[in-house]
Design a protein around this motif. Structure first.
Motif, PDB file in Angstrom:
ATOM      1  N   GLU A   1       0.859  -1.191  -0.043  1.00  0.00           N
ATOM      2  CA  GLU A   1      -0.101  -0.048  -0.075  1.00  0.00           C
ATOM      3  C   GLU A   1       0.968   1.200  -0.018  1.00  0.00           C
ATOM      4  O   GLU A   1       0.660   2.125  -0.760  1.00  0.00           O
ATOM      5  CB  GLU A   1      -0.716   0.061   1.184  1.00  0.00           C
ATOM      6  CG  GLU A   1      -2.081  -0.915   1.045  1.00  0.00           C
ATOM      7  CD  GLU A   1      -3.015  -0.944   2.306  1.00  0.00           C
ATOM      8  OE1 GLU A   1      -4.229  -1.006   2.056  1.00  0.00           O
ATOM      9  OE2 GLU A   1      -2.544  -0.410   3.635  1.00  0.00           O
ATOM     10  N   ALA A   2       1.870   1.219   0.836  1.00  0.00           N
ATOM     11  CA  ALA A   2       2.751   2.474   0.997  1.00  0.00           C
ATOM     12  C   ALA A   2       3.515   2.633  -0.270  1.00  0.00           C
ATOM     13  O   ALA A   2       3.624   3.761  -0.743  1.00  0.00           O
ATOM     14  CB  ALA A   2       3.839   2.236   2.179  1.00  0.00           C
ATOM     15  N   THR A   3       3.725   1.636  -0.877  1.00  0.00           N
ATOM     16  CA  THR A   3       4.559   1.687  -2.292  1.00  0.00           C
ATOM     17  C   THR A   3       3.866   2.395  -3.258  1.00  0.00           C
ATOM     18  O   THR A   3       4.057   3.059  -4.242  1.00  0.00           O
ATOM     19  CB  THR A   3       5.229   0.210  -2.520  1.00  0.00           C
ATOM     20  OG1 THR A   3       6.075  -0.044  -1.533  1.00  0.00           O
ATOM     21  CG2 THR A   3       5.942   0.502  -3.986  1.00  0.00           C
ATOM     22  N   ALA A   4       2.473   1.548  -3.197  1.00  0.00           N
ATOM     23  CA  ALA A   4       1.521   1.969  -4.446  1.00  0.00           C
ATOM     24  C   ALA A   4       1.056   3.587  -4.290  1.00  0.00           C
ATOM     25  O   ALA A   4       0.753   4.154  -5.493  1.00  0.00           O
ATOM     26  CB  ALA A   4       0.380   1.098  -4.328  1.00  0.00           C
ATOM     27  N   THR A   5       1.041   4.075  -3.081  1.00  0.00           N
ATOM     28  CA  THR A   5       0.546   5.331  -3.034  1.00  0.00           C
ATOM     29  C   THR A   5       1.719   6.246  -2.941  1.00  0.00           C
ATOM     30  O   THR A   5       1.703   7.477  -2.585  1.00  0.00           O
ATOM     31  CB  THR A   5      -0.124   5.640  -1.682  1.00  0.00           C
ATOM     32  OG1 THR A   5       0.663   4.943  -0.625  1.00  0.00           O
ATOM     33  CG2 THR A   5      -1.385   4.880  -1.763  1.00  0.00           C
ATOM     34  N   ARG A   6       3.127   5.957  -3.415  1.00  0.00           N
ATOM     35  CA  ARG A   6       4.314   6.592  -3.269  1.00  0.00           C
ATOM     36  C   ARG A   6       4.510   7.325  -2.172  1.00  0.00           C
ATOM     37  O   ARG A   6       5.579   8.320  -1.867  1.00  0.00           O
ATOM     38  CB  ARG A   6       4.189   7.649  -4.479  1.00  0.00           C
ATOM     39  CG  ARG A   6       3.816   6.860  -5.834  1.00  0.00           C
ATOM     40  CD  ARG A   6       3.926   7.818  -6.979  1.00  0.00           C
ATOM     41  NE  ARG A   6       3.654   7.406  -8.184  1.00  0.00           N
ATOM     42  CZ  ARG A   6       3.648   8.288  -9.285  1.00  0.00           C
ATOM     43  NH1 ARG A   6       3.922   9.433  -9.270  1.00  0.00           N
ATOM     44  NH2 ARG A   6       3.219   7.555 -10.555  1.00  0.00           N
ATOM     45  N   GLY A   7       4.375   6.505  -0.969  1.00  0.00           N
ATOM     46  CA  GLY A   7       4.885   6.799   0.152  1.00  0.00           C
ATOM     47  C   GLY A   7       6.122   6.275   0.684  1.00  0.00           C
ATOM     48  O   GLY A   7       6.232   5.247   0.161  1.00  0.00           O
ATOM     49  N   ARG A   8       6.521   6.584   1.621  1.00  0.00           N
ATOM     50  CA  ARG A   8       7.857   6.091   2.387  1.00  0.00           C
ATOM     51  C   ARG A   8       7.199   4.671   2.820  1.00  0.00           C
ATOM     52  O   ARG A   8       6.733   4.895   3.900  1.00  0.00           O
ATOM     53  CB  ARG A   8       8.595   6.978   2.946  1.00  0.00           C
ATOM     54  CG  ARG A   8      10.036   6.311   3.535  1.00  0.00           C
ATOM     55  CD  ARG A   8      10.710   7.389   4.520  1.00  0.00           C
ATOM     56  NE  ARG A   8      11.918   6.868   4.693  1.00  0.00           N
ATOM     57  CZ  ARG A   8      12.996   6.714   4.363  1.00  0.00           C
ATOM     58  NH1 ARG A   8      13.246   7.126   2.991  1.00  0.00           N
ATOM     59  NH2 ARG A   8      14.128   6.159   4.619  1.00  0.00           N
ATOM     60  N   PRO A   9       7.803   3.490   2.453  1.00  0.00           N
ATOM     61  CA  PRO A   9       7.358   2.252   3.088  1.00  0.00           C
ATOM     62  C   PRO A   9       7.722   2.584   4.662  1.00  0.00           C
ATOM     63  O   PRO A   9       8.897   2.712   5.181  1.00  0.00           O
ATOM     64  CB  PRO A   9       8.164   1.186   2.509  1.00  0.00           C
ATOM     65  CG  PRO A   9       8.681   1.943   1.152  1.00  0.00           C
ATOM     66  CD  PRO A   9       8.718   3.411   1.457  1.00  0.00           C
ATOM     67  N   ALA A  10       6.829   2.140   5.471  1.00  0.00           N
ATOM     68  CA  ALA A  10       7.229   2.182   6.971  1.00  0.00           C
ATOM     69  C   ALA A  10       8.300   1.054   7.470  1.00  0.00           C
ATOM     70  O   ALA A  10       8.520   1.045   8.483  1.00  0.00           O
ATOM     71  CB  ALA A  10       5.784   1.959   7.647  1.00  0.00           C
ATOM     72  N   LEU A  11       8.116   0.038   6.409  1.00  0.00           N
ATOM     73  CA  LEU A  11       8.945  -1.325   7.046  1.00  0.00           C
ATOM     74  C   LEU A  11      10.009  -1.578   6.056  1.00  0.00           C
ATOM     75  O   LEU A  11       9.619  -2.087   5.170  1.00  0.00           O
ATOM     76  CB  LEU A  11       7.853  -2.678   6.952  1.00  0.00           C
ATOM     77  CG  LEU A  11       6.880  -2.538   8.214  1.00  0.00           C
ATOM     78  CD1 LEU A  11       6.074  -3.726   8.027  1.00  0.00           C
ATOM     79  CD2 LEU A  11       7.474  -2.584   9.543  1.00  0.00           C
ATOM     80  N   ALA A  12      11.115  -0.863   6.181  1.00  0.00           N
ATOM     81  CA  ALA A  12      12.213  -1.118   5.097  1.00  0.00           C
ATOM     82  C   ALA A  12      13.267  -1.876   5.580  1.00  0.00           C
ATOM     83  O   ALA A  12      13.625  -2.071   6.869  1.00  0.00           O
ATOM     84  CB  ALA A  12      12.704   0.322   4.942  1.00  0.00           C
ATOM     85  N   ALA A  13      13.881  -2.643   4.594  1.00  0.00           N
ATOM     86  CA  ALA A  13      15.214  -3.508   4.790  1.00  0.00           C
ATOM     87  C   ALA A  13      16.140  -2.655   5.402  1.00  0.00           C
ATOM     88  O   ALA A  13      16.304  -1.565   4.972  1.00  0.00           O
ATOM     89  CB  ALA A  13      15.541  -4.372   3.788  1.00  0.00           C
ATOM     90  N   SER A  14      17.186  -3.105   5.995  1.00  0.00           N
ATOM     91  CA  SER A  14      18.290  -2.395   6.477  1.00  0.00           C
ATOM     92  C   SER A  14      19.575  -3.379   6.487  1.00  0.00           C
ATOM     93  O   SER A  14      19.433  -4.515   6.822  1.00  0.00           O
ATOM     94  CB  SER A  14      18.191  -1.778   7.917  1.00  0.00           C
ATOM     95  OG  SER A  14      18.081  -2.778   8.686  1.00  0.00           O
ATOM     96  N   PRO A  15      20.787  -3.009   6.258  1.00  0.00           N
ATOM     97  CA  PRO A  15      21.962  -3.579   6.239  1.00  0.00           C
ATOM     98  C   PRO A  15      22.180  -4.245   7.538  1.00  0.00           C
ATOM     99  O   PRO A  15      21.720  -3.724   8.465  1.00  0.00           O
ATOM    100  CB  PRO A  15      23.258  -2.662   5.927  1.00  0.00           C
ATOM    101  CG  PRO A  15      22.256  -1.412   5.164  1.00  0.00           C
ATOM    102  CD  PRO A  15      21.229  -1.544   5.957  1.00  0.00           C
ATOM    103  N   ARG A  16      22.445  -5.663   7.465  1.00  0.00           N
ATOM    104  CA  ARG A  16      22.856  -6.298   8.995  1.00  0.00           C
ATOM    105  C   ARG A  16      23.930  -5.708   9.336  1.00  0.00           C
ATOM    106  O   ARG A  16      24.979  -5.394   8.957  1.00  0.00           O
ATOM    107  CB  ARG A  16      23.101  -7.843   8.648  1.00  0.00           C
ATOM    108  CG  ARG A  16      23.145  -8.712   9.986  1.00  0.00           C
ATOM    109  CD  ARG A  16      23.309  -9.939   9.692  1.00  0.00           C
ATOM    110  NE  ARG A  16      22.383 -10.747   8.595  1.00  0.00           N
ATOM    111  CZ  ARG A  16      22.835 -11.263   7.650  1.00  0.00           C
ATOM    112  NH1 ARG A  16      24.057 -11.556   7.346  1.00  0.00           N
ATOM    113  NH2 ARG A  16      21.740 -11.567   6.905  1.00  0.00           N
TER     114      ARG A  16
END
Length: 381
Positions: free
Chosen positions: A365-380
């Motif tokens: 949903e966040a991606t489809a509405t061009r919002g910043r995804p609330a759950l993002a991957a991050s480097p270990r």
């Protein structure tokens, strides 16, 4: 008939699989579909069954795209499996791309490293594999041009970031869930001596490592019971690469129904997964949820799930001697296996399918509405 209703509230999911709880990808898709529907979306799946008699694996992306365009869905949210994504995006359809194990990275691992393949290696694979899987407009192009990416483990996410340039804020490492597990019975003495392997009988799954480790333990005088489940081939074929001296102590279950998995896991004391390449193994998650001591290779989704000597044991991929030593330790010291199994169960307690699937819906949903995804991957770290 054109599908012009529900603009923006239709999810079109494209993957070469059937949505069913009876397979890995199918089980994940089954729960994703349920979460989208619960959130008020219409969910349309395009897979082999939807393409009818003309379906051919080599033509799947083209036939799937043609089927999709005939639906005439207005403002859909596209959720595309990596191998088909490039063709859809090339025709102007923005999409969230998901992977159950990046094909480009899998090929690199098969070749012995995590780097991008050489030009010669690419040419060789083009000549020996279906072209649509490896051409730039397929997986590679889809990953580079995706609106958002759902990666299945941190190693894949890091590869996508470095090799494809996918920004971290457009990517999420999604979690798989576990089926409900009732009361867990501690393994009996006989069960503690029983080792379970669940997976296709392929070298990529580390079957050669498993066979060598089993032979090492037999030479040391350990009489163990081996259960090889869900191998997907004739037992005779698996036994060709299994130590002959262990035939009498080996049970092969080529296939089993989804509802039989829990009982199969409960029959054994140790679960072993020596794969060289994986996504995020559902069988490993189920074994952890059942409180079984899990021994896995230190790669891919196993690294995201197992903390060495906290909730399981990790061994170097391909290192049969190390795996054999870990099995021997757990068999001869039941306290170690019991403690690791208990912590494994606790570590996946929050992984209900509804919870993890809702995370995926929120990211899409966040991606489809061009919002910043609330759950993002991050480097270990």
């Amino acid at each position: 008939m054109p599908r012009a209703d529900l603009p923006g509230r239709v999810v079109v999911h494209v993957a070469e699989t059937e949505i069913s709880e009876g397979s890995g990808m199918g089980r994940v898709a089954w729960h994703w579909r349920r979460a989208f529907v619960d959130r008020g979306y219409e969910f349309i799946h395009i897979g082999p069954s939807q393409l009818g008699a003309r379906y051919s694996p080599s033509l799947f992306p083209l036939l799937a795209l043609r089927h999709f365009r005939r639906l005439e869905v207005r403002d859909p949210i596209l959720l595309l499996h990596e191998p088909v994504a490039g063709l859809f995006i090339a025709f102007g359809h923005p999409a969230v791309v998901f992977s159950h194990g990046l094909e480009r990275r899998a090929a690199a691992v098969e070749a012995g490293g995590n780097a991008a393949p050489t030009f010669v290696a690419r040419i060789c694979r083009w000549l020996t594999a279906p072209l649509w899987r490896l051409r730039s407009w397929s997986g590679d192009s889809g990953m580079r041009r995706a609106s958002g990416v759902l990666a299945i483990n941190q190693e894949d996410a890091a590869f996508a970031h470095m090799h494809y340039g996918v920004p971290w804020d457009r990517m999420m490492v999604f979690r798989n869930g576990v089926n409900p597990v009732g009361d867990v019975t501690p393994p009996s003495e006989a069960q503690r001596q029983t080792i379970l392997f669940l997976g296709s009988w392929l070298r990529r799954k580390g079957t050669d490592t498993l066979a060598e480790a089993a032979a090492i333990l037999h030479r040391r005088g350990l009489r163990l019971r081996w259960v090889l489940g869900g191998i997907g081939v004739d037992p005779a074929e698996a036994l060709c690469s299994w130590p002959q001296e262990l035939y009498a102590d080996t049970e092969i279950v080529p296939k089993f129904a989804p509802h039989e998995e829990a009982a199969l896991i409960q029959r054994c004391g140790l679960y072993v997964l020596p794969s060289r390449f994986e996504g995020q193994p559902l069988s490993l998650l189920q074994a952890m949820a059942a409180g079984r001591c899990c021994l896995a290779s230190a790669t891919c989704g196993q690294l995201d799930l197992i903390r060495h000597r906290d909730n399981g044991l990790l061994h170097e991929p391909g290192n049969a001697a190390e795996l054999a030593q870990q099995i021997e330790e757990c068999v001869t010291d039941p306290g170690v296996a019991s403690a690791l199994g208990a912590r494994a169960r606790e570590s996946v307690r929050d992984r209900t399918w509804s919870a993890v699937s809702e995370e995926v819906v929120s990211f899409v949903e966040a991606t489809a509405t061009r919002g910043r995804p609330a759950l993002a991957a991050s480097p270990r770290a």
